[in-house]
Motif scaffolding. Structure first.
Motif, short mmCIF file in Angstrom:
data_model
loop_
_atom_site.label_atom_id
_atom_site.label_comp_id
_atom_site.label_asym_id
_atom_site.label_seq_id
_atom_site.Cartn_x
_atom_site.Cartn_y
_atom_site.Cartn_z
N ASN A 5 0.82 -1.21 0.00
CA ASN A 5 0.00 0.00 0.00
C ASN A 5 0.86 1.26 0.00
O ASN A 5 0.48 2.27 -0.60
N ARG A 6 1.99 1.22 0.66
CA ARG A 6 2.90 2.38 0.64
C ARG A 6 3.43 2.64 -0.77
O ARG A 6 3.58 3.79 -1.19
N ILE A 7 3.73 1.58 -1.48
CA ILE A 7 4.21 1.72 -2.86
C ILE A 7 3.10 2.33 -3.72
O ILE A 7 3.35 3.22 -4.55
N THR A 8 1.87 1.88 -3.53
CA THR A 8 0.74 2.43 -4.27
C THR A 8 0.57 3.92 -3.98
O THR A 8 0.37 4.72 -4.89
N ILE A 9 0.67 4.30 -2.72
CA ILE A 9 0.55 5.71 -2.34
C ILE A 9 1.70 6.52 -2.94
O ILE A 9 1.50 7.65 -3.41
N ASN A 71 -8.50 -4.54 1.49
CA ASN A 71 -9.55 -3.81 0.77
C ASN A 71 -9.03 -2.44 0.34
O ASN A 71 -9.33 -1.97 -0.75
N PHE A 72 -8.25 -1.81 1.22
CA PHE A 72 -7.68 -0.50 0.92
C PHE A 72 -6.80 -0.58 -0.32
O PHE A 72 -6.91 0.24 -1.24
N GLY A 73 -5.92 -1.56 -0.38
CA GLY A 73 -5.03 -1.73 -1.53
C GLY A 73 -5.78 -2.10 -2.79
O GLY A 73 -5.46 -1.62 -3.88
N THR A 74 -6.80 -2.95 -2.65
CA THR A 74 -7.61 -3.36 -3.79
C THR A 74 -8.32 -2.16 -4.40
O THR A 74 -8.48 -2.07 -5.61
#
Length: 192
Positions: A5-9, A71-74
């Motif tokens: 999720n950090r990478i996505t952000i 769910n957040f990452g999805t």
């Protein structure tokens, strides 16, 4: 917050960096071939865009390998992709390197498929990206880089690589969008 999720952000935070370098078009060095100029800031923007786009596969790989799917990452991962591509598409229109109708078509497809995914998610159905959708994403990335670089280095030989990639991108975008709706018509029928 997990690593994926950090990478996505981080990908989301790279969007304004790409746009800043693209639209500033600062000429600390330029390459001009056949009356087409590519600035140093456009080259930096393309590099940052490639880094940001490459994190898409990385965050997904990490999430699956380490069982960090949330769910957040999805939700956030496809949003980050759409923000990155949409921002560059709109910038290319601003820079007169892409027709507005192409940007509208591609962004509309992304919104439509996202809407379908949200409806499916409400029903507890996960719509995975098809192989065609993955090819669509790859061609979008290649086309965006070619446009950002103003067809460099292909302008040396007079080959319109950027235009060819735009046409392929449009074709695969429309085709994969139709595929999503045809393969998942049961989702729409269940929600009439």
């Amino acid at each position: 917050m997990n690593l994926a999720n950090r990478i996505t952000i981080a990908r989301i935070f790279l969007v304004p960096v790409v746009i800043l370098f693209l639209l500033l078009r600062y000429n600390f060095w330029t390459v001009t071939i056949n009356q087409q100029t590519t600035t140093g800031s456009e080259m930096i923007a393309a590099f940052v865009f490639i880094v940001a786009a490459s994190t898409d596969g990385l965050d997904g790989y990490i999430a699956r390998k380490r069982k960090l799917i949330t769910n957040f990452g999805t939700f956030l991962d496809p949003l980050a992709d759409k923000l990155l591509i949409s921002a560059v598409l709109i910038s290319m229109v601003e820079m007169h390197r892409l027709s507005a109708w192409i940007a509208i078509l591609i962004i509309s497809r992304e919104f439509a498929v996202t809407g379908l995914r949200l409806v499916a998610a409400a029903e507890g159905i996960v719509l995975a990206a098809s192989r065609l959708a993955k090819w669509k994403t790859l061609t979008q990335i290649i086309a965006m880089v070619a446009l950002m670089l103003n067809n460099f280095p292909f302008s040396y030989v007079g080959f319109p690589f950027d235009r060819c990639m735009v046409y392929i991108m449009v074709l695969l975008t429309v085709w994969s969008g139709v595929e999503y709706f045809v393969k998942n018509k049961h989702v729409m029928e269940a929600n009439r």
